[in-house]
Write an enzyme that holds these catalytic residues in place. Structure first.
Site, PDB file in Angstrom:
ATOM      1  N   ASP A 103       0.821  -1.212   0.000  1.00 34.62           N
ATOM      2  CA  ASP A 103       0.000   0.000   0.000  1.00 34.62           C
ATOM      3  C   ASP A 103       0.859   1.269   0.000  1.00 34.62           C
ATOM      4  O   ASP A 103       1.522   1.560   0.998  1.00 34.62           O
ATOM      5  CB  ASP A 103      -0.875  -0.051   1.266  1.00 34.62           C
ATOM      6  N   ASP A 111      -2.127   5.867  -5.035  1.00 33.21           N
ATOM      7  CA  ASP A 111      -2.337   4.927  -3.931  1.00 33.21           C
ATOM      8  C   ASP A 111      -2.717   3.533  -4.422  1.00 33.21           C
ATOM      9  O   ASP A 111      -3.847   3.293  -4.828  1.00 33.21           O
ATOM     10  CB  ASP A 111      -3.434   5.486  -3.012  1.00 33.21           C
TER      11      ASP A 111
END
Ligand SMILES: *[C@@H]1O[C@H](CO)[C@@H](O)[C@H](O)[C@H]1NC(C)=O
Length: 366
Positions: free
Chosen positions: A75, A257
């Site tokens: 992430d 992201d």
């Protein structure tokens, strides 16, 4: 299905228009001074990821001696590593693998608690140090969180046990060093760079540490300087549909992201996009006719004067197991003007995250 949004909150204050224009004025010079070079003989590690139902990209890591295996989301929207602990009684923990400190000879306990809040849930527990392996890469004495409490449906139903954050140290828990910084410090990789190739298929995706492989993209990488090295945050010029500006009117900020499934934007702008798409709201989702995938135009994100079209086939999602309709890949979030370029965007563009020069490289995914 739940929306996965693993950007850490709260977001920093959004920059003023003038600030972001000034930053854009600087871009030309920046790029002249930082040409991209291919580096020979570097330590590069390519680690496989699995596309889980087009919701998240997960990969295996191990923690401890002997190794205990976990599946984690890699992430870029957060900077901490955590997995469930054997002391956690939350539903999300019971249905996932949990770390057993007593079974690792290299585990150490600093005696500190932690708490993390994401767009889609909350985690708390205590910190530990141990050996963490990502494929053949190894970090010793890596700090990580052992959860004792997990709330949020995303954690309950996901195939992943925990999260591995690749954001900047300033975003990490106070006084802790993120895993990527330790990989570099401990000489596991030669360049402070990682890259994501996110496939639309279940297999074949990868996170690449230590350099860039030519395998995964077409054409040249185009570099974009970060506006603020905290999130992987860049300036977005505008968003257009058939040549008309439909979002990010006077320039705005965007966070890249890998831990967010969708393209997230301000409610008002996403509403406008949905009305152009004739999308119909249904609970949390927006339904779109599947044949629109063949007829709707690209939605074009212009970054640093370069157009990045996202085709209708990508922003209108066919959901496996739900044949009776297609879903919009856009979601409204927050009242701020910041966009989040999640997996819907990153499937189209191979992305390089360059910690050495605080920039992002984008090229058409192969
Ligand atoms: C993770 O490990 C399991 C075996 O424990 C394997 O079946 C799976 O394919 C691995 N996942 C990835 C993405 O490599």
């Amino acid at each position: 299905m739940a929306l996965l949004g693993f950007v850490q909150i709260p977001l920093t204050k959004v920059k003023s228009v003038r600030e972001s224009l000034r930053e854009k004025g600087l871009l030309k010079n920046f790029l002249k001074e930082h040409p991209y070079k291919m580096i020979q003989n570097q330590k590069i590690a390519c680690h496989p990821l699995r596309n889980y139902l087009d919701m998240a990209y997960v990969g295996n890591i191990t923690i401890g001696t002997p190794p205990q295996q976990f599946s984690v989301v890699f992430d870029t929207g957060s900077a901490d590593l955590w997995v469930p602990s054997v002391y956690c009684k939350s539903k999300a923990c019971v249905t996932h693998r949990s770390f057993k400190p007593a079974r690792s000879s290299t585990f150490r306990l600093p005696g500190k608690n932690f708490e993390l809040e994401y767009g889609s849930g909350k985690i708390s527990g205590f910190l530990g140090y141990d050996t963490v392996r990502i494929g053949r890469l190894r970090t010793m004495n890596q700090v990580f969180g052992l959860s004792q409490l997990e709330t949020g449906e995303a954690f309950e139903h996901g195939v992943f046990d925990g999260l591995l954050g690749l954001g900047f140290p300033s975003l990490a828990l106070k006084g802790t060093t993120p895993i990527f910084d330790n990989l570099k410090k401990q000489g596991q990789i030669s360049e402070p760079v990682f890259a994501f190739y996110l496939s639309t298929k279940e297999e074949g995706s990868a996170v690449i540490f230590g350099g860039v492989k030519k395998c995964c993209y077409k054409g040249e990488l185009k570099w974009v300087p970060l506006t603020k090295p905290h999130y992987w945050q860049i300036a977005l010029d505008r968003i257009t549909w058939r040549g008309h500006i439909i979002g990010c009117l006077r320039g705005c900020q965007a966070i890249v992201d890998t831990g967010t499934t969708y393209l997230l934007g301000p409610y008002a702008e996403v509403d406008k996009i949905h009305s152009l798409m004739n999308a119909v709201p249904l609970q949390e989702e927006y339904l779109v006719q599947c044949n629109a995938r063949d007829t709707y135009p690209d939605i074009v994100f212009t970054i640093n004067n370069v157009d990045y079209p996202v085709p209708a086939r990508t922003y209108i999602r066919k959901v496996r197991g739900q044949p009776w309709g297609c879903r919009s890949g856009y979601r409204g979030w927050a009242a701020s003007q910041t966009w989040i370029l999640g997996d819907v965007f990153l499937k189209v563009y191979f992305t390089v995250f360059d910690r050495g020069q605080n920039r992002i490289g984008l090229a058409r995914a192969a």
